[in-house]
Design an enzyme around this catalytic site. Structure first.
Site, PDB file in Angstrom:
ATOM      1  N   HIS A 168       4.141   2.643  13.123  1.00  0.00           N
ATOM      2  CA  HIS A 168       3.026   3.594  13.543  1.00  0.00           C
ATOM      3  C   HIS A 168       3.883   4.838  14.358  1.00  0.00           C
ATOM      4  CE1 HIS A 168      -0.893   1.741  11.752  1.00  0.00           C
ATOM      5  NE2 HIS A 168       0.257   1.621  11.241  1.00  0.00           N
ATOM      6  N   ASP A 198       3.783  -6.033   4.214  1.00  0.00           N
ATOM      7  CA  ASP A 198       3.580  -5.092   5.121  1.00  0.00           C
ATOM      8  C   ASP A 198       4.577  -5.414   6.013  1.00  0.00           C
ATOM      9  OD1 ASP A 198       2.296  -3.070   6.596  1.00  0.00           O
ATOM     10  OD2 ASP A 198       0.365  -3.490   5.502  1.00  0.00           O
ATOM     11  N   HIS A 200       0.727  -1.240  -0.008  1.00  0.00           N
ATOM     12  CA  HIS A 200       0.081   0.002   0.122  1.00  0.00           C
ATOM     13  C   HIS A 200       0.825   1.360  -0.119  1.00  0.00           C
ATOM     14  CE1 HIS A 200       0.354   0.953   4.321  1.00  0.00           C
ATOM     15  NE2 HIS A 200       0.174  -0.437   4.595  1.00  0.00           N
ATOM     16  N   GLU A 231      -5.052   1.265   2.570  1.00  0.00           N
ATOM     17  CA  GLU A 231      -5.017   0.133   3.579  1.00  0.00           C
ATOM     18  C   GLU A 231      -5.061   0.762   4.990  1.00  0.00           C
ATOM     19  OE1 GLU A 231      -3.058  -2.507   6.366  1.00  0.00           O
ATOM     20  OE2 GLU A 231      -2.318  -0.425   5.727  1.00  0.00           O
ATOM     21  N   GLU A 232      -4.190   1.988   5.151  1.00  0.00           N
ATOM     22  CA  GLU A 232      -4.289   2.378   6.584  1.00  0.00           C
ATOM     23  C   GLU A 232      -5.863   2.791   7.241  1.00  0.00           C
ATOM     24  OE1 GLU A 232      -2.370   2.191   8.512  1.00  0.00           O
ATOM     25  OE2 GLU A 232      -0.225   2.262   7.359  1.00  0.00           O
ATOM     26  N   ASP A 240       6.205   1.846   6.704  1.00  0.00           N
ATOM     27  CA  ASP A 240       4.911   1.156   6.611  1.00  0.00           C
ATOM     28  C   ASP A 240       4.075   2.092   5.755  1.00  0.00           C
ATOM     29  OD1 ASP A 240       2.560  -0.108   6.824  1.00  0.00           O
ATOM     30  OD2 ASP A 240       2.250   0.301   8.905  1.00  0.00           O
TER      31      ASP A 240
END
Length: 377
Positions: free
Chosen positions: A325, A245, A72, A224-225, A190
């Site tokens: 994150h 991922d 992504h 995706e997030e 990410d």
């Protein structure tokens, strides 16, 4: 079969350029344009979905069934929630990330009129010289944060005249740093590290003029997030999808810090056992460093693809990521391992030689020997 080399400098270049291209969920067009440009340089045919995701294809020796690899392009970000009288901005997150990691972040506010303003996300009590212990006592919560814009503004009317509005997108600066040790620091690894690994794998195939065993779709998703991911990008005769991922470096996790990690299960459930074992066998055959892990608070593009009703086998491979994150870090060795596994996967024989989407013969089913012996008892 000769092992193809991964161009490490190309991988790092792609990652750096992607990290410097803001793409919070909902504002991914610039990143999409960048990847489309790279696909054109690699002479890989692609198309865009209505929503702007990329569906590329590397033609294989056989055109059915097809495989897919997904990563992504969208990242975490924020949005302006309100304009404050004193010229600061209320802020809410885009995607799921903790306010603790937003404090101190350098950001850009993207206005509808085309203006982009830099700024900083700060807690409401940001000065120790003023609030003393109150700085430490305030909650870590998005309602306790605000954006300080780097402009001479201290009134709400000034914000309005500048073009700042509720709903403006806020991108968080990655601040990438490539260390001599091979470690790579920055926000949004990410999943831009996964995208860079996929581009590097595709380049290795195209440079060597090697065809995959099956037509292989390269899918670059854009939401995706926020949970949508690969739900809308699949089509045609796709039987398998491998998602890329992050794998988290943390106590009680088994993620491989300098290799690739095969996810056996995430919060959406176990991944397809035959496809997962197939990837493990490729790592063993190609001598790609790997580990296996289970992630409890995690989902990927694979989950959204299944939830959308796609009848496909799914698997998840991960690059190592510390502080996901947040202030993230990976290692170039892990990204190279991911790319090498992807090359091995694209070059591998079909999962089942004669049938698709079936259990297959015992000889075709990639069980380990101990499992096979137990089934015979």
């Amino acid at each position: 079969m000769t092992k193809l080399q991964i161009d490490q400098e190309y991988l790092k270049e792609q990652l750096k350029n992607l990290l410097l291209t803001p793409s919070p969920s909902g504002m991914t067009d610039d990143a999409v344009r960048y990847v489309c440009g790279e696909l054109e340089k690699l002479d890989i045919r692609y198309e865009l979905t209505r929503r702007g995701a990329i569906r590329a294809i590397i033609p294989g020796k056989n055109d059915s069934p097809r495989r897919a690899i997904a990563a992504h392009l969208d990242t975490l970000g924020a949005m302006v929630k309100g304009l404050k009288r004193e010229g600061r901005l209320r802020v809410v997150p885009i995607g799921h990330w903790n306010a603790r990691f937003a404090e101190g972040a350098r950001v850009k506010v993207h206005c509808d009129n085309g203006q982009v303003y830099t700024g900083t996300i700060l807690p409401l009590k940001a000065s120790g010289h003023t609030y003393n212990k109150g700085v430490d006592e305030q909650p870590s919560d998005w309602s306790n944060l605000e954006i300080r814009i780097d402009e001479p503004v201290n009134q709400i009317d000034q914000l309005w005249d500048m073009g700042v509005r509720v709903g403006d997108f806020v991108s968080v600066d990655s601040k990438p740093e490539f260390c001599p040790s091979g470690h790579i620091n920055g926000r949004h690894l990410d999943d831009k590290a996964g995208v860079a690994s996929m581009l590097a794998a595709a380049k290795a195939m195209m440079d060597a003029d090697v065809k995959p065993e099956l037509d292989c779709h390269l899918l670059f998703t854009i939401s995706e997030e926020v949970g949508v991911g690969a739900s809308h990008v699949l089509h045609g005769d796709i039987a398998e999808m491998v998602s890329i991922d992050n794998g988290t470096i943390a106590p009680e996790q088994n993620t491989c810090e300098y290799g690739v990690t095969i996810a056996m299960q995430d919060s959406s459930g176990p991944f397809d056992r035959p496809l997962t074992q197939h990837l493990i066998n490729i790592c063993k055959r190609e001598e790609v460093e790997f580990s296996r892990d289970v992630f409890l608070y995690y989902r990927s593009d694979a989950a959204s693809a299944l939830e959308a009703g796609n009848d496909i086998r799914t698997a998840l491979i991960c690059f190592a990521l510390d502080a996901s994150h947040g202030w993230e870090r990976t290692h170039i060795g892990s990204l190279e391992s991911v790319a090498s596994l992807l090359v091995g996967y694209m070059r591998s024989k079909p999962l089942f030689a004669e049938h698709e989407n079936v259990i297959g013969d015992e000889s075709e089913y990639p069980l380990i020997a101990a499992d096979r012996e137990r089934l015979k008892m």
